[in-house]
Every structure is written in structure tokens, then in C-alpha cells.
Design an enzyme around this catalytic site. Structure first.
Site, mmCIF file in Angstrom:
data_model
loop_
_atom_site.group_PDB
_atom_site.id
_atom_site.type_symbol
_atom_site.label_atom_id
_atom_site.label_comp_id
_atom_site.label_asym_id
_atom_site.label_seq_id
_atom_site.Cartn_x
_atom_site.Cartn_y
_atom_site.Cartn_z
ATOM 1 N N TYR A 165 56.568 -2.499 10.210
ATOM 2 C CA TYR A 165 57.455 -1.225 10.201
ATOM 3 C C TYR A 165 58.213 -1.226 10.844
ATOM 4 O O TYR A 165 59.528 -0.652 10.678
ATOM 5 C CB TYR A 165 56.855 -0.197 8.885
ATOM 6 C CG TYR A 165 56.881 -0.989 7.214
ATOM 7 C CD1 TYR A 165 55.715 -1.769 7.475
ATOM 8 C CD2 TYR A 165 57.829 -0.995 6.419
ATOM 9 C CE1 TYR A 165 54.919 -1.715 6.132
ATOM 10 C CE2 TYR A 165 56.962 -0.942 4.753
ATOM 11 C CZ TYR A 165 55.172 -2.126 4.925
ATOM 12 O OH TYR A 165 55.538 -2.241 3.612
ATOM 13 N N LYS A 174 42.027 -5.496 9.900
ATOM 14 C CA LYS A 174 41.681 -7.399 10.472
ATOM 15 C C LYS A 174 41.185 -7.553 12.144
ATOM 16 O O LYS A 174 42.207 -7.999 13.308
ATOM 17 C CB LYS A 174 43.524 -8.182 10.535
ATOM 18 C CG LYS A 174 43.080 -9.764 10.857
ATOM 19 C CD LYS A 174 42.356 -10.001 8.961
ATOM 20 C CE LYS A 174 42.337 -11.693 9.809
ATOM 21 N NZ LYS A 174 41.676 -12.376 8.986
ATOM 22 N N ASP A 203 40.790 -9.599 4.406
ATOM 23 C CA ASP A 203 40.985 -10.578 3.107
ATOM 24 C C ASP A 203 40.349 -10.339 2.337
ATOM 25 O O ASP A 203 39.842 -10.775 1.016
ATOM 26 C CB ASP A 203 41.434 -12.184 3.730
ATOM 27 C CG ASP A 203 40.118 -12.177 5.363
ATOM 28 O OD1 ASP A 203 39.475 -11.012 5.567
ATOM 29 O OD2 ASP A 203 39.816 -13.351 6.127
ATOM 30 N N ASP A 223 50.697 -1.578 1.750
ATOM 31 C CA ASP A 223 51.369 -2.518 0.688
ATOM 32 C C ASP A 223 50.540 -2.617 0.126
ATOM 33 O O ASP A 223 50.945 -2.765 -1.379
ATOM 34 C CB ASP A 223 52.959 -2.177 1.603
ATOM 35 C CG ASP A 223 53.483 -2.816 0.584
ATOM 36 O OD1 ASP A 223 54.247 -2.114 -0.963
ATOM 37 O OD2 ASP A 223 54.544 -4.087 1.167
ATOM 38 N N ASP A 237 49.791 -2.299 -4.466
ATOM 39 C CA ASP A 237 50.251 -3.429 -5.808
ATOM 40 C C ASP A 237 48.857 -4.206 -6.416
ATOM 41 O O ASP A 237 49.127 -4.160 -7.180
ATOM 42 C CB ASP A 237 51.482 -4.936 -5.346
ATOM 43 C CG ASP A 237 52.633 -4.119 -5.044
ATOM 44 O OD1 ASP A 237 52.353 -2.795 -5.031
ATOM 45 O OD2 ASP A 237 53.540 -4.740 -5.730
HETATM 46 C C1 LIG Z 1 60.600 -1.311 -0.417
HETATM 47 C C2 LIG Z 1 59.293 -0.879 0.866
HETATM 48 C C3 LIG Z 1 60.216 -0.580 2.113
HETATM 49 C C4 LIG Z 1 58.138 0.047 0.370
HETATM 50 C C5 LIG Z 1 57.170 -0.494 1.192
HETATM 51 O O1 LIG Z 1 56.500 -1.252 1.716
HETATM 52 O O2 LIG Z 1 56.695 0.720 2.024
HETATM 53 C C6 LIG Z 1 57.906 -0.660 -0.900
HETATM 54 O O3 LIG Z 1 57.254 -1.795 -1.215
HETATM 55 C C7 LIG Z 1 56.298 0.269 -1.614
HETATM 56 O O4 LIG Z 1 55.802 0.430 -1.426
HETATM 57 O O5 LIG Z 1 56.632 1.371 -1.162
HETATM 58 MG MG LIG Z 2 55.353 -1.923 -2.379
#
Ligand SMILES: CC(C)[C@H](C(=O)O)[C@@H](O)C(=O)O
Ligand SMILES: [Mg+2]
Ligand SMILES: NC(=O)c1ccc[n+]([C@@H]2O[C@H](COP(=O)([O-])OP(=O)(O)OC[C@H]3O[C@@H](n4cnc5c(N)ncnc54)[C@H](O)[C@@H]3O)[C@@H](O)[C@H]2O)c1
Length: 349
Positions: free
Chosen positions: A136, A186, A218, A242, A246
């Protein structure tokens, strides 16, 4: 209790309304909410996704409540103006290097993820994601190779101090939970991860009461679906965290349920759902506000040491879900405001 309220784009605006209503329903002494523009909304009004007045407010407030940014119509902007740079800028400027993303099962949602109910109901984990390093924030850009081909690059780098400080956060979190920490990397391919693993091992010497394990990312992605109940605390880098968060959200039932706290050395924090601006459903009044509401609870806990009210919100959310007040993402039909109404009523009981 001075809070910067940055609702942002898309469903950020809709879910923030409900989180603010819940906070106001708690009758918190000295609650002061100051709103400012961020993301695409800010770019359209002020020409920048993170205008100076918004950054100033975030810096002076005790805590930041953040909705979401993301506006597909503005995706073509150059990197410094991309609306997502607002959230990255806030994290970096406020030095919020530790992102806590808890994922726990809710009674009544065991059948929703597609996992077997007995597997889904065992989820009680915390992802500790490093937030101000990794690809990032490494050198990045586009260039031409010697063969005249276009090439994009993003450098992945962590120095040992960045790894050690996030490891300390994760070990301490594990001490307050079930005492298990899994470091995800990794290291079979990446030098960044080889150093990550070595530094986490060194820090482990200070936490003999925590059981440390390592896992490749993975495999971790697979194990999160196979048997998420095996995890207590996961510590990992920015990109892996990240993605894994999710994924963990869907094991619980929906991305609309997962909150996060971004923390630094002090009590200042930024609190935001893990999801984005959801342009596909924005403006329809169907976004699930629970992740935003639970982010407000994390704010009370981490920035204001108000465990009582944090738990009041969390219990209210659990009760409302168990009562079957479910948004569209969970197969129900409750609107954003109806869910907010139900949580407000539950915190006042
Ligand atoms: C919007 C993006 C930059 C952000 C990230 O990748 O950190 C989002 O996906 C999160 O999970 O907060
Ligand atoms: Mg995210
Ligand atoms: N923290 C943030 O501000 C943040 C986080 C992630 C993505 N983004 C940005 O948001 C924009 C959209 O990204 P995306 O579509 O990849 O991810 P997203 O998280 O916005 O949406 C992914 C999917 O989940 C659904 N969803 C998300 N939150 C929901 C909620 N509360 N209730 C019900 N459904 C919900 C959406 O409708 C969509 O189908 C992009 O510009 C992206 O960069 C911002």
C-alpha cells in the site's frame, strides 16, 4: 467526547445516519459530533478527497467515525486524487498502524454463510492487520521496460520496527482472549515474510503465555472456510489482512456485519466498517448499517474506555439479529432505517 464524523460516499452516508442515531440514544455526556466531507463527495465540493479542513478535524477530534469512500465515476483520477487515497491518507497521517477486525458468529445467522451451522457458529476471531506499510505504501508507479512494455509496480516492504509493533498489539490482544496467535504470511516466497516470521518469533519471547503458530496466507484463506473456529487472533500484513477480513465476514454471514478499529500509540482511533461504498446498492435504503454501528461500539471501547456502552451497542445488535431483523444482504427485507430503529430501541431497553 469530540468525534469527527466522516460519512463519505455511497452507502457511507446512509449507514452513518444510523450509527449517529444509536450514539445519540445512549445519552453520552459531552458528546460532540462534527461532520466533514471525505472521498468523492469532498472531491466534487472541494477538489480533493481529503481536504485540509477534514484532515484538521480528524487530527483535533478524539476519534474519527468513518463511513466509506469510493465513487466509480471518479475512478479515472490520478493516484493522489483517487478517492481511496483519503482513507489511506488518514491512516498514515494519524499513524494508525494497527487495524483490528473482529469476526464473531451471531445467533440466528448460522445458516447464512453456506458453512455447516456447527462450523459457522464457532467463529470468534480477531484479525490484527498492519495498516500503514506493505504494498500500500511502498514505492509504486508505472514505467516502460527495456522491451518497451508498460509495467506497473508496487514495492512490498516491512522494516523490523513495523513488524514488531504490530506483533506486540497482536500478542497483547491474544493475552486478553484465548491466548492463541496465528501469524499469516507467505514466507515460502516473499523475503518480506521471511523477516516478518523472524521478528514475530523474537517478539514471542516476551509473551510465553501466548501459543504462537505460523500459516501461509493461501492455506489461511482455505482454513477460514474449512474450520474458522481454530483461529483466535490472526496477525498479518496490510494486503493479506484486507483480503482475509472480507473473507471472514462472509463466514459470519455478510460483509455488512464487520466493524474495525484503526489504532496507533495513543487513544485516537478511526472506526469504520470493513466494507466499501457499495455503489451497486447505494441510494436504495437497503444497506446493512450493523458494521457501522458496531464500529461506533469499538470507538467507545478503544478511544473512550467506555466498555459499558460498547457492550450495550453490541448486545443490542446481537438481539436485533437474533430477533430476525435482517437486511437484504442477510436474506431479509429490513431497510437501513428499520434496522437502525430496531438497534436504537434495543439500546434503550
Ligand atoms: C478502500 C481501500 C483502500 C481499503 C483498503 O484496502 O485498506 C478497504 O478495502 C479496506 O478494507 O479498508
Ligand atoms: Mg478491504
Ligand atoms: N473503507 C472504505 O472506504 C472502502 C472499503 C472497501 C472498498 N472501498 C471502495 O468502495 C467501492 C466499492 O468497492 P467494492 O464493490 O469492491 O466493495 P464494497 O465493500 O463496497 O461492496 C462489495 C459488495 O458487498 C455489498 N455490501 C457492502 N457493504 C454492504 C452493506 N453494508 N450492506 C449490504 N451490502 C453491502 C455491496 O453491495 C457489494 O455487492 C470502491 O471504490 C472501493 O475502492 C472503500
Amino acid at each position: 467526547m469530540h468525534i469527527a464524523v466522516l460519512a463519505g460516499d455511497g452507502i457511507g452516508q446512509e449507514i452513518m445516519v444510523e450509527a449517529v442515531r444509536v450514539l445519540e440514544a445512549l445519552d453520552l455526556p459531552g458528546l460532540r459530533l462534527d461532520h466533514a466531507d471525505v472521498g468523492g463527495v469532498a472531491y466534487r465540493k472541494h477538489g480533493h478527497p481529503l481536504p485540509p479542513e477534514t484532515l484538521d478535524l480528524a487530527k483535533t477530534a478524539d476519534a474519527v467515525l468513518f463511513g466509506a469512500v469510493g465513487d466509480p465515476e471518479l475512478d479515472g483520477l490520478r493516484r493522489e486524487l483517487r478517492v481511496e487515497s483519503a482513507i489511506l491518507g488518514l491512516r498514515k497521517e494519524l499513524q494508525l498502524f494497527a487495524n483490528l477486525r473482529p469476526a464473531n458468529a451471531f445467533a440466528g445467522l448460522e445458516n447464512l454463510s453456506g458453512l455447516k451451522p456447527e462450523i459457522a457458529s464457532a467463529i470468534d476471531l480477531l484479525i490484527v492487520r498492519e495498516l500503514t506499510g506493505d504494498v500500500y505504501f511502498g514505492e509504486k508507479g508505472q514505467r516502460q521496460t527495456e522491451d518497451g512494455l508498460r509495467q506497473g509496480y508496487d514495492v512490498m516492504a516491512y522494516d523490523e520496527s513495523e513488524i514488531a509493533r504490530i506483533a506486540h498489539v497482536a500478542f497483547k490482544a491474544a493475552q486478553g482472549r484465548k491466548g492463541k496467535l496465528c501469524s499469516v504470511d507467505k514466507a515460502n516466497v516473499l523475503q518480506t515474510s521471511v523477516l516478518w516470521r523472524a521478528v514475530v518469533e523474537e517478539v514471542a519471547a516476551e509473551y510465553p503465555d501466548v501459543e504462537l503458530s505460523h500459516m501461509y496466507v493461501d492455506n489461511a484463506a482455505m482454513q477460514l472456510v474449512r474450520n474458522p473456529g481454530q483461529f483466535d487472533v490472526i496477525v498479518t500484513g496490510n494486503l493479506f489482512g484486507d483480503i482475509l477480513s472480507d473473507q471472514a465476514s462472509m463466514c459470519v454471514g455478510s460483509i455488512g456485519l464487520l466493524a474495525s478499529a484503526s489504532l496507533g500509540e495513543g487513544t485516537k482511533g478511526q472506526y469504520e466498517p470493513i466494507h466499501g461504498s457499495a455503489p451497486d446498492i447505494a441510494g436504495q435504503g437497503i444497506a446493512n448499517p450493523m458494521a457501522m454501528i458496531l464500529s461506533a461500539a469499538m470507538m467507545l471501547r478503544h478511544s473512550f474506555a467506555d466498555e459499558t456502552n460498547a457492550q450495550r451497542i453490541e448486545k443490542a445488535v446481537s438481539t436485533v439479529l437474533a430477533d430476525g431483523v435482517l437486511g437484504h444482504d442477510l436474506g431479509g427485507s429490513a431497510s437501513t432505517s428499520a434496522i437502525g430503529d430496531a438497534v436504537v430501541a434495543a439500546v434503550q431497553k
